[in-house]
Design a protein around this motif. Sequence first.
Motif, PDB file in Angstrom:
ATOM      1  N   VAL A 303      16.110   2.450  17.433  1.00 39.57           N
ATOM      2  CA  VAL A 303      17.477   1.950  17.635  1.00 39.57           C
ATOM      3  C   VAL A 303      17.844   2.016  19.125  1.00 39.57           C
ATOM      4  O   VAL A 303      18.461   1.094  19.670  1.00 39.57           O
ATOM      5  N   ALA A 304      17.437   3.098  19.782  1.00 42.21           N
ATOM      6  CA  ALA A 304      17.745   3.255  21.212  1.00 42.21           C
ATOM      7  C   ALA A 304      17.093   2.146  22.035  1.00 42.21           C
ATOM      8  O   ALA A 304      17.664   1.650  23.006  1.00 42.21           O
ATOM      9  N   GLU A 305      15.887   1.753  21.613  1.00 42.94           N
ATOM     10  CA  GLU A 305      15.193   0.701  22.347  1.00 42.94           C
ATOM     11  C   GLU A 305      15.976  -0.621  22.259  1.00 42.94           C
ATOM     12  O   GLU A 305      16.143  -1.313  23.263  1.00 42.94           O
ATOM     13  N   ARG A 306      16.484  -0.931  21.075  1.00 42.72           N
ATOM     14  CA  ARG A 306      17.308  -2.135  20.896  1.00 42.72           C
ATOM     15  C   ARG A 306      18.589  -2.035  21.710  1.00 42.72           C
ATOM     16  O   ARG A 306      19.025  -3.002  22.323  1.00 42.72           O
ATOM     17  N   LEU A 307      19.181  -0.859  21.689  1.00 45.36           N
ATOM     18  CA  LEU A 307      20.417  -0.667  22.453  1.00 45.36           C
ATOM     19  C   LEU A 307      20.136  -0.868  23.945  1.00 45.36           C
ATOM     20  O   LEU A 307      20.930  -1.482  24.665  1.00 45.36           O
ATOM     21  N   GLY A 308      18.965  -0.387  24.379  1.00 38.30           N
ATOM     22  CA  GLY A 308      18.578  -0.541  25.783  1.00 38.30           C
ATOM     23  C   GLY A 308      18.410  -2.000  26.174  1.00 38.30           C
ATOM     24  O   GLY A 308      18.782  -2.401  27.288  1.00 38.30           O
ATOM     25  N   ILE A 309      17.886  -2.813  25.240  1.00 32.07           N
ATOM     26  CA  ILE A 309      17.742  -4.254  25.514  1.00 32.07           C
ATOM     27  C   ILE A 309      19.123  -4.871  25.736  1.00 32.07           C
ATOM     28  O   ILE A 309      19.347  -5.631  26.686  1.00 32.07           O
ATOM     29  N   GLY A 310      20.068  -4.499  24.869  1.00 29.41           N
ATOM     30  CA  GLY A 310      21.433  -5.008  25.009  1.00 29.41           C
ATOM     31  C   GLY A 310      22.074  -4.508  26.292  1.00 29.41           C
ATOM     32  O   GLY A 310      22.719  -5.280  27.019  1.00 29.41           O
ATOM     33  N   ALA A 311      21.893  -3.215  26.581  1.00 27.52           N
ATOM     34  CA  ALA A 311      22.520  -2.633  27.779  1.00 27.52           C
ATOM     35  C   ALA A 311      21.993  -3.310  29.043  1.00 27.52           C
ATOM     36  O   ALA A 311      22.754  -3.569  29.986  1.00 27.52           O
ATOM     37  N   ALA A 312      20.691  -3.638  29.053  1.00 30.61           N
ATOM     38  CA  ALA A 312      20.114  -4.296  30.231  1.00 30.61           C
ATOM     39  C   ALA A 312      20.771  -5.653  30.475  1.00 30.61           C
ATOM     40  O   ALA A 312      21.095  -6.011  31.613  1.00 30.61           O
ATOM     41  N   SER A 313      20.990  -6.418  29.388  1.00 33.28           N
ATOM     42  CA  SER A 313      21.650  -7.728  29.549  1.00 33.28           C
ATOM     43  C   SER A 313      23.086  -7.558  30.027  1.00 33.28           C
ATOM     44  O   SER A 313      23.565  -8.317  30.877  1.00 33.28           O
ATOM     45  N   LEU A 314      23.779  -6.575  29.468  1.00 31.58           N
ATOM     46  CA  LEU A 314      25.169  -6.345  29.886  1.00 31.58           C
ATOM     47  C   LEU A 314      25.230  -5.941  31.364  1.00 31.58           C
ATOM     48  O   LEU A 314      26.105  -6.385  32.107  1.00 31.58           O
ATOM     49  N   VAL A 315      24.275  -5.114  31.795  1.00 33.62           N
ATOM     50  CA  VAL A 315      24.259  -4.697  33.208  1.00 33.62           C
ATOM     51  C   VAL A 315      23.953  -5.898  34.111  1.00 33.62           C
ATOM     52  O   VAL A 315      24.546  -6.047  35.179  1.00 33.62           O
ATOM     53  N   ASN A 316      23.056  -6.767  33.656  1.00 29.80           N
ATOM     54  CA  ASN A 316      22.755  -7.974  34.462  1.00 29.80           C
ATOM     55  C   ASN A 316      24.011  -8.804  34.699  1.00 29.80           C
ATOM     56  O   ASN A 316      24.208  -9.359  35.771  1.00 29.80           O
ATOM     57  N   VAL A 317      24.846  -8.903  33.698  1.00 27.12           N
ATOM     58  CA  VAL A 317      26.031  -9.765  33.794  1.00 27.12           C
ATOM     59  C   VAL A 317      27.191  -9.058  34.492  1.00 27.12           C
ATOM     60  O   VAL A 317      27.901  -9.648  35.297  1.00 27.12           O
ATOM     61  N   LEU A 318      27.378  -7.777  34.166  1.00 32.24           N
ATOM     62  CA  LEU A 318      28.605  -7.083  34.575  1.00 32.24           C
ATOM     63  C   LEU A 318      28.432  -6.201  35.811  1.00 32.24           C
ATOM     64  O   LEU A 318      29.420  -5.828  36.443  1.00 32.24           O
ATOM     65  N   ASP A 319      27.206  -5.823  36.114  1.00 25.38           N
ATOM     66  CA  ASP A 319      26.896  -5.027  37.305  1.00 25.38           C
ATOM     67  C   ASP A 319      27.777  -3.778  37.470  1.00 25.38           C
ATOM     68  O   ASP A 319      28.421  -3.594  38.513  1.00 25.38           O
ATOM     69  N   PRO A 320      27.822  -2.917  36.457  1.00 26.31           N
ATOM     70  CA  PRO A 320      28.617  -1.692  36.622  1.00 26.31           C
ATOM     71  C   PRO A 320      27.863  -0.667  37.468  1.00 26.31           C
ATOM     72  O   PRO A 320      26.635  -0.745  37.599  1.00 26.31           O
ATOM     73  N   ASP A 321      28.601   0.286  38.063  1.00 25.39           N
ATOM     74  CA  ASP A 321      27.940   1.371  38.798  1.00 25.39           C
ATOM     75  C   ASP A 321      27.341   2.394  37.845  1.00 25.39           C
ATOM     76  O   ASP A 321      26.347   3.030  38.148  1.00 25.39           O
ATOM     77  N   VAL A 322      28.017   2.553  36.711  1.00 31.13           N
ATOM     78  CA  VAL A 322      27.534   3.545  35.752  1.00 31.13           C
ATOM     79  C   VAL A 322      27.764   3.033  34.335  1.00 31.13           C
ATOM     80  O   VAL A 322      28.745   2.332  34.073  1.00 31.13           O
ATOM     81  N   VAL A 323      26.806   3.335  33.440  1.00 29.45           N
ATOM     82  CA  VAL A 323      26.945   3.009  32.017  1.00 29.45           C
ATOM     83  C   VAL A 323      27.147   4.334  31.285  1.00 29.45           C
ATOM     84  O   VAL A 323      26.318   5.236  31.397  1.00 29.45           O
ATOM     85  N   VAL A 324      28.268   4.454  30.568  1.00 28.23           N
ATOM     86  CA  VAL A 324      28.579   5.695  29.848  1.00 28.23           C
ATOM     87  C   VAL A 324      28.467   5.427  28.347  1.00 28.23           C
ATOM     88  O   VAL A 324      29.127   4.523  27.834  1.00 28.23           O
ATOM     89  N   LEU A 325      27.621   6.195  27.669  1.00 28.61           N
ATOM     90  CA  LEU A 325      27.487   6.046  26.215  1.00 28.61           C
ATOM     91  C   LEU A 325      28.310   7.140  25.537  1.00 28.61           C
ATOM     92  O   LEU A 325      28.173   8.321  25.871  1.00 28.61           O
ATOM     93  N   THR A 326      29.176   6.735  24.598  1.00 29.13           N
ATOM     94  CA  THR A 326      30.027   7.715  23.916  1.00 29.13           C
ATOM     95  C   THR A 326      29.878   7.563  22.403  1.00 29.13           C
ATOM     96  O   THR A 326      29.190   6.665  21.921  1.00 29.13           O
ATOM     97  N   GLY A 327      30.579   8.419  21.665  1.00 34.48           N
ATOM     98  CA  GLY A 327      30.493   8.392  20.204  1.00 34.48           C
ATOM     99  C   GLY A 327      29.067   8.719  19.774  1.00 34.48           C
ATOM    100  O   GLY A 327      28.348   9.435  20.484  1.00 34.48           O
ATOM    101  N   PRO A 328      28.600   8.202  18.620  1.00 37.98           N
ATOM    102  CA  PRO A 328      27.232   8.480  18.165  1.00 37.98           C
ATOM    103  C   PRO A 328      26.171   8.008  19.161  1.00 37.98           C
ATOM    104  O   PRO A 328      25.046   8.519  19.148  1.00 37.98           O
ATOM    105  N   LEU A 329      26.519   7.053  20.031  1.00 35.14           N
ATOM    106  CA  LEU A 329      25.532   6.593  21.028  1.00 35.14           C
ATOM    107  C   LEU A 329      25.178   7.709  22.012  1.00 35.14           C
ATOM    108  O   LEU A 329      24.111   7.700  22.620  1.00 35.14           O
ATOM    109  N   LYS A 330      26.101   8.650  22.154  1.00 31.14           N
ATOM    110  CA  LYS A 330      25.844   9.789  23.055  1.00 31.14           C
ATOM    111  C   LYS A 330      24.669  10.615  22.523  1.00 31.14           C
ATOM    112  O   LYS A 330      23.751  10.953  23.271  1.00 31.14           O
TER     113      LYS A 330
END
Length: 398
Positions: A303-330
């Motif tokens: 599941v983490a690997e899939r989440l990482g694929i999504g996070a990579a695309s979001l970072v490509n588009v949004l260019d945040p300085d930091v990605v914070v995972l909260t809730g069960p994703l933490k």
Amino acid sequence: MDRPVRRPTAVGRLLELLHLRGPLTRAEATTSLGLARSVVGDAVADLEELRLIVVRQAAPTGTAGRGRPSPLLVPAPDGPVVVAAHVGVGTARLRVVRLGGEFVGELASLPVDRAAPAERTLTALAARAAELAREAGGPWAGLAVGTGGMVRHGVVRSALHLGWTTEPVPAEELLARQLPPGVSASVAHECSLAALAERRRGAGRGAGSVLVLTCEHTGIGGALLPDGPTAVGHALEAGHLVVDDRGPQCPCGQRGCLELFADGRALLREAGVTDTGDAALVQAVLGRAARGEPGPLAAARRVAERLGIGAASLVNVLDPDVVVLTGPLKALAVLAREQLESRLADSLVARVNDTRLTVGELSEPVLLGAADLAFDVFFRAPSNALGDTTRRTRTDAD
Ligand SMILES: [Zn+2]
């Protein structure tokens, strides 16, 4: 009400600083705000007169020729309170927060009936908030509510978890009608509030732009808080980022959305656990994975690997300085950091900008963010909000 657009005055900025940082000397506050000493001096006098801060004279140090030590500015212990609420599936959770950011009293809750009209739910919420504010004592400055769905300018659309699906619900306006004069009403997306709190008080402290991702049993939410003066960020339908267009059908109308592969349901499916819709099952699988059980741990890593694929695309588009995972994703990030980071490194933007991946530090980010949102409204006109319409402070009149 609309989102405040005006920057707070010197009075509001000083109060905000003390709310976020706690007691400071007048010299420290002057340096932090970058304002002239005389302006801060006037603001201190106004806040003292409004009984929002207490000024404690520091004891002389005895060093000859150094002048008087700078007095300590402390948020008033009997200062204003706000009520922060998080409206979730079946339950609204409420807490009173005092100026300075401390919780007052215990967590309160209120059942939320999906079959009830939105107006009835919000009326009950305002009544419960009024009770809590009264019990806490101190002037009541505002009520701020975090919820899911699509929230814009205080209007909630498509909140499936509340049954508010047919018509847009002007939640902020409906709440404002129930509140006494001078008590503000604010409604924002739960993820935007979590992002606000994590950047001000938690894992995103000191960062520029912050991307927060969170999940429940069903669905993945996100919010981007851009760089710049504090404001509520943009909630994102992060869970509906398509990661496999030949994947399963999503209720949103697309195929292969991220949340079908990376939310609580996905974890249960990967772990071979029968899904009864109970969020506690997700926590149980994460707990078993944390104890090293091979099946749940392997499921968490997939599941983490899939989440990482999504996070990579979001970072490509949004260019945040930091990605914070909260809730069960933490918990997922703790169990499967290697899988997440290796997938995030697929993003060119993440590699070039060295985007930091981290986990939330706050146990109640939505409630803390809601409280800060309510206080932000108060800081823009503290004297007016206290019902004092006969006098305006020098800096309020700027
Ligand atoms: Zn979808």
